[in-house]
Design a protein around this motif. Structure first.
Motif, PDB file in Angstrom:
ATOM      1  N   GLY A  29       1.692  49.465 -52.506  1.00  0.00           N
ATOM      2  CA  GLY A  29       0.906  48.311 -51.952  1.00  0.00           C
ATOM      3  C   GLY A  29       0.355  48.309 -50.700  1.00  0.00           C
ATOM      4  N   LEU A  30       0.797  49.482 -49.934  1.00  0.00           N
ATOM      5  CA  LEU A  30       0.204  49.713 -48.293  1.00  0.00           C
ATOM      6  C   LEU A  30      -0.902  50.496 -48.464  1.00  0.00           C
ATOM      7  N   ARG A  31      -1.800  50.225 -47.678  1.00  0.00           N
ATOM      8  CA  ARG A  31      -2.853  51.365 -47.366  1.00  0.00           C
ATOM      9  C   ARG A  31      -3.046  51.232 -45.781  1.00  0.00           C
ATOM     10  N   LEU A  32      -2.798  52.472 -45.323  1.00  0.00           N
ATOM     11  CA  LEU A  32      -2.779  52.831 -43.864  1.00  0.00           C
ATOM     12  C   LEU A  32      -4.001  53.998 -43.628  1.00  0.00           C
ATOM     13  N   PHE A  57      -3.320  47.542 -44.536  1.00  0.00           N
ATOM     14  CA  PHE A  57      -3.394  46.414 -45.378  1.00  0.00           C
ATOM     15  C   PHE A  57      -2.252  46.336 -46.506  1.00  0.00           C
ATOM     16  N   ARG A  58      -1.780  45.165 -46.740  1.00  0.00           N
ATOM     17  CA  ARG A  58      -0.736  45.170 -47.810  1.00  0.00           C
ATOM     18  C   ARG A  58      -1.339  44.312 -49.044  1.00  0.00           C
ATOM     19  N   ASP A  59      -1.379  44.849 -50.090  1.00  0.00           N
ATOM     20  CA  ASP A  59      -1.706  44.122 -51.425  1.00  0.00           C
ATOM     21  C   ASP A  59      -3.344  43.481 -51.041  1.00  0.00           C
ATOM     22  N   GLY A  60      -4.129  44.365 -50.263  1.00  0.00           N
ATOM     23  CA  GLY A  60      -5.569  43.835 -49.649  1.00  0.00           C
ATOM     24  C   GLY A  60      -5.323  42.928 -48.566  1.00  0.00           C
ATOM     25  N   ARG A  61      -4.521  42.379 -48.122  1.00  0.00           N
ATOM     26  CA  ARG A  61      -4.218  41.620 -47.008  1.00  0.00           C
ATOM     27  C   ARG A  61      -4.137  42.439 -45.634  1.00  0.00           C
ATOM     28  N   LYS A 103       9.053  42.116 -40.821  1.00  0.00           N
ATOM     29  CA  LYS A 103       8.276  40.631 -40.844  1.00  0.00           C
ATOM     30  C   LYS A 103       6.789  40.587 -40.774  1.00  0.00           C
ATOM     31  N   ARG A 104       6.373  41.596 -40.263  1.00  0.00           N
ATOM     32  CA  ARG A 104       4.961  41.546 -40.057  1.00  0.00           C
ATOM     33  C   ARG A 104       4.248  41.794 -41.672  1.00  0.00           C
ATOM     34  N   LEU A 105       4.750  42.857 -42.183  1.00  0.00           N
ATOM     35  CA  LEU A 105       4.329  43.189 -43.646  1.00  0.00           C
ATOM     36  C   LEU A 105       4.621  42.265 -44.651  1.00  0.00           C
ATOM     37  N   GLY A 106       5.534  41.387 -44.207  1.00  0.00           N
ATOM     38  CA  GLY A 106       6.135  40.276 -45.350  1.00  0.00           C
ATOM     39  C   GLY A 106       6.917  40.631 -46.538  1.00  0.00           C
ATOM     40  N   GLU A 107       7.282  39.364 -47.290  1.00  0.00           N
ATOM     41  CA  GLU A 107       8.342  39.600 -48.311  1.00  0.00           C
ATOM     42  C   GLU A 107       7.305  39.960 -49.577  1.00  0.00           C
ATOM     43  N   PRO A 108       8.138  40.803 -50.568  1.00  0.00           N
ATOM     44  CA  PRO A 108       9.161  41.231 -50.826  1.00  0.00           C
ATOM     45  C   PRO A 108       9.224  42.785 -49.605  1.00  0.00           C
ATOM     46  N   TRP A 109      10.257  42.790 -48.861  1.00  0.00           N
ATOM     47  CA  TRP A 109      10.569  43.904 -47.861  1.00  0.00           C
ATOM     48  C   TRP A 109      10.094  45.171 -48.449  1.00  0.00           C
ATOM     49  N   VAL A 110       9.149  45.906 -47.794  1.00  0.00           N
ATOM     50  CA  VAL A 110       8.755  47.252 -48.342  1.00  0.00           C
ATOM     51  C   VAL A 110       9.267  48.286 -47.793  1.00  0.00           C
TER      52      VAL A 110
END
Length: 227
Positions: free
Chosen positions: A131-134, A142-146, A199-206
């Motif tokens: 779900g990460l796009r770097l 981006f994580r899941d588009g965010r 914490k920046r990437l948010g839960e669930p922890w990746v």
């Protein structure tokens, strides 16, 4: 990105190093040819920024050593000379780019990024996993588009983890790839940075911790891929 700055003017070398750090580029300094060869033997550098006029083995000799090693490390030569013959001889030695003193730091950064892209031209510039796009060149995550805003150091650590495609990366390797040689190997910097990154990437922890081994991106039932 980690670069080696081979420059015998301490103030200039330190100014370059400090400026590169602001661009999330880790840099080590060698003030002479012997030190440069030692560091090149000890560490894997993405690019060598090489002044031709240095004490000990000359910059030209260091360039020959880099080329003969077969490591494929790109060389950006620095010189006070602006003569075509000097540039031609530098390219003949194996230099990939040339920058004449004095120069603007911004131009150096642009040339380093261009060399890094050229070096990695066979690898897609954007990586995706769990779900990460770097995007390493736009420096966006981006994580899941965010969109996720990261500090330079957090981005550098995530870049190494994502590139491992779910493989475990030790704290020592993270310290080597995202920090410079002055980093204390006993520091908690890696643990603290990874914790803040989670914490920046948010839960669930990746990012998961493999006790006693290191860190990895949890692929969430799939394998990482690049686009």
């Amino acid at each position: 990105m980690r670069v080696l700055i081979v420059e015998d003017e301490p103030l200039l070398a330190e100014a370059i190093r400090d400026g590169l750090r602001l661009e999330a580029i880790a840099a080590d300094i060698a003030g002479d040819g012997d030190t440069a060869l030692e560091l090149l033997d000890l560490n894997d550098y993405d690019i060598a920024v090489l002044d031709r006029d240095i004490p000990g083995p000359s910059g030209d000799e260091v360039a020959r050593s880099i080329v003969s090693s077969g490591a494929g490390t790109p060389i950006l030569m620095l010189t006070a000379a602006d003569r075509l013959d000097d540039k031609a001889s530098g390219f003949e030695l194996g230099a990939d780019d040339y920058l004449t003193k004095p120069f603007e730091l911004r131009e150096l950064v642009l040339r380093l990024r261009a060399l890094d892209r050229r070096r990695a031209h066979n690898r897609p510039p954007v990586r995706e996993i769990a779900g990460l796009r770097l995007d390493p060149f736009r420096r966006e995550v981006f994580r899941d588009g965010r969109y996720v805003a990261l500090t330079r150091k957090q981005f550098a650590v995530l870049e190494v983890l994502v590139a491992a495609e779910g493989g475990v990366v030790s704290a020592e390797e993270l310290l080597e790839r995202a920090w410079d040689e002055n980093a204390d190997p006993f520091t908690n910097a890696v643990r603290i940075t990874v914790s803040a990154l989670r914490k920046r990437l948010g839960e669930p922890w990746v990012i998961t911790t493999v006790q006693g081994v290191g860190y990895r991106i949890a692929a969430e039932g799939g394998h990482g891929h690049t686009t």
